[in-house]
Design an enzyme around this catalytic site. Structure first.
Site, PDB file in Angstrom:
ATOM      1  N   GLU A 350      27.193  53.670  90.819  1.00 37.82           N
ATOM      2  CA  GLU A 350      27.328  54.896  91.507  1.00 37.82           C
ATOM      3  C   GLU A 350      27.046  55.885  90.436  1.00 37.82           C
ATOM      4  O   GLU A 350      26.395  56.894  90.723  1.00 37.82           O
ATOM      5  CB  GLU A 350      28.667  55.077  91.994  1.00 37.82           C
ATOM      6  CG  GLU A 350      29.236  54.082  93.012  1.00 37.82           C
ATOM      7  CD  GLU A 350      27.809  54.100  94.227  1.00 37.82           C
ATOM      8  OE1 GLU A 350      27.537  54.962  94.683  1.00 37.82           O
ATOM      9  OE2 GLU A 350      27.574  53.118  94.912  1.00 37.82           O
ATOM     10  N   HIS A 353      23.492  56.889  90.221  1.00 38.60           N
ATOM     11  CA  HIS A 353      22.797  57.467  91.345  1.00 38.60           C
ATOM     12  C   HIS A 353      22.749  58.948  91.052  1.00 38.60           C
ATOM     13  O   HIS A 353      21.994  59.785  91.593  1.00 38.60           O
ATOM     14  CB  HIS A 353      23.735  57.293  92.637  1.00 38.60           C
ATOM     15  CG  HIS A 353      23.009  55.995  93.016  1.00 38.60           C
ATOM     16  ND1 HIS A 353      21.862  55.599  93.424  1.00 38.60           N
ATOM     17  CD2 HIS A 353      23.679  54.959  93.838  1.00 38.60           C
ATOM     18  CE1 HIS A 353      21.870  54.476  94.110  1.00 38.60           C
ATOM     19  NE2 HIS A 353      23.100  53.924  94.380  1.00 38.60           N
ATOM     20  N   ASP A 362      18.166  52.892  95.579  1.00 38.57           N
ATOM     21  CA  ASP A 362      18.565  51.626  95.847  1.00 38.57           C
ATOM     22  C   ASP A 362      17.378  50.863  96.744  1.00 38.57           C
ATOM     23  O   ASP A 362      17.228  50.521  97.719  1.00 38.57           O
ATOM     24  CB  ASP A 362      19.725  51.512  97.118  1.00 38.57           C
ATOM     25  CG  ASP A 362      21.174  52.077  96.385  1.00 38.57           C
ATOM     26  OD1 ASP A 362      21.426  51.414  95.077  1.00 38.57           O
ATOM     27  OD2 ASP A 362      21.839  53.016  96.986  1.00 38.57           O
TER      28      ASP A 362
END
Length: 397
Positions: A350, A353, A362
């Site tokens: 995470e 990201h 992803d």
């Protein structure tokens, strides 16, 4: 996944229906703008028999919902179940996920919606689409893109069906990662005007604010700042704090496992997860882990331990432009503390990201798919979140 904030309660209601020939929608414009999918030369044999369209009104007033209609038609002659992941069929409280590209007057807008770490899908992640029928979903572009100025906008569908299961045979209700049958949908685009006359609305992520429920403790050098929490039991807070610290160790060890300058030959661990050595790709992968480590040292991260509406197949999600908050879902609590698909590895995933840490995507989920991505397309592997997670998890801490 998340209940819409009252601050964005004006967003449109989302509908999903199964139909034969589709009737005219109540309140729809007399002459909607419609775009049929364009063919994809790499599509599998069923691709031409699943058709996707986007429909828009010719114009919208600034500040009102930008409602588009997505139709998926099954012309295969057989019933199928389609995995709804990252398509307009997946509608978490009216929110557009990362399946559209939107431009204004030719300039691409940044995506401001959530990105999600997923585990194996559940049967509830699939939609049944019978032979000759159409699934329809209405989505609001303004939930995840900044529609803040008048202009000519174009929305382009940029996704595929990750898994399609033929229901005419003795088939499973769901399939694990790595066992999917992918069907490409091609590209469908629609253009519309946004005219002045209203107050611009920001994406949903702009209305979300990190919680502040625990005191900030002194920061120690070479360690992450202590996290904060929203909701959760004492045991879940304790488990999350441990995962937070282990994620920092993973990031720190990952930097150490990618020496600068790069050794010759490149480490096998790098080749496994990021592919054949190339100077710029190697530097990019290393920079992501450096940024994650520094971000955790400099920034207080808030973990939402009970976000509303998380699906059972989801580990966690974030909004890339909101680099202070991580939302933890059901699979996270079932995961081991460290190792493959772990709590600590999920946090690394995470963190990668976040736009400030590199803004990974992803493209693929699961170890087998990520190893293949590294071999076949290292440029994507170095921008895939699960590849970063698995690289980090392969290191002992």
């Amino acid at each position: 996944m998340r209940t819409v904030s009252t601050a964005v309660g004006a967003a449109i209601a989302v509908s999903l229906l199964v139909a034969g020939p589709l009737p005219a929608l109540a309140g729809a414009p007399h002459h909607p703008v419609t775009s049929q999918q364009s063919p994809d030369k790499d599509a599998v044999s069923m691709a031409g028999q699943f058709s996707a369209t986007l429909t828009a009104q010719p114009r919208y007033r600034l500040g009102e919902p930008i409602a588009l209609t997505f139709d998926l038609h099954n012309a295969t002659g057989r019933d199928h179940s389609v995995l709804e992941w990252n398509t307009p069929l997946e509608n978490p409280d009216q929110e557009v996920l990362d399946y559209l590209r939107v431009s204004r007057d030719g300039g691409e807008l940044g995506y401001a919606g959530r990105v999600i770490k997923r585990g194996d899908p559940e049967p509830s992640d699939y939609r049944l689409i019978r032979a000759g029928e159409t699934l329809r979903s209405t989505i609001d572009v303004s939930t995840s893109f900044e529609i803040t100025e008048p202009g000519t906008y174009t929305a382009t569908l940029d996704t595929h069906l990750r898994d399609v299961i033929d229901r005419s045979a003795d088939a499973p209700a769901a399939r694990a990662l790595g066992q999917f049958t992918r069907v490409d949908l091609g590209t469908a685009s629609v253009t519309f005007e946004v005219v002045a006359g209203g107050t611009p609305r920001l994406p949903l992520s702009a209305a979300l604010q990190p919680g502040d429920q625990t005191a900030d403790r002194p920061h120690l050098a070479d360690s992450p700042k202590d996290p904060k929490f929203v909701g959760g039991t004492a045991s879940r807070r304790e488990a999350t704090e441990k995962a937070h610290k282990n994620a920092y160790k993973y990031a720190d060890k990952s930097v150490g496992a990618l020496p600068n300058p790069a050794p010759n030959p490149a480490p096998n661990r790098y080749i496994t997860w990021f592919g054949k050595y190339q100077k710029d790709r190697y530097a990019l992968a290393r920079s992501h882990f450096v940024k994650i480590r520094e971000h955790m040292e400099d920034t207080v991260i808030t973990y939402d331990l009970e976000p509303a509406g998380c699906k059972s197949s989801v580990y966690a999600y974030v909004y890339p432009n909101q680099p202070t908050k991580i939302y933890l879902c059901g699979q996270f609590w079932k995961a081991p503390g460290t190792g493959t698909d772990s709590k600590a590895g999920t946090i690394v995933h995470e963190q990668s990201h976040f736009t400030v840490n590199g803004g990974t995507d992803d493209y693929k989920y699961g170890q087998d798919a990520c190893k293949k991505l590294a071999k076949d397309d290292p440029d994507k592997a170095v921008m895939n979140a699960d590849n970063h997670e698995y690289f980090a998890e392969s290191i002992s801490i």
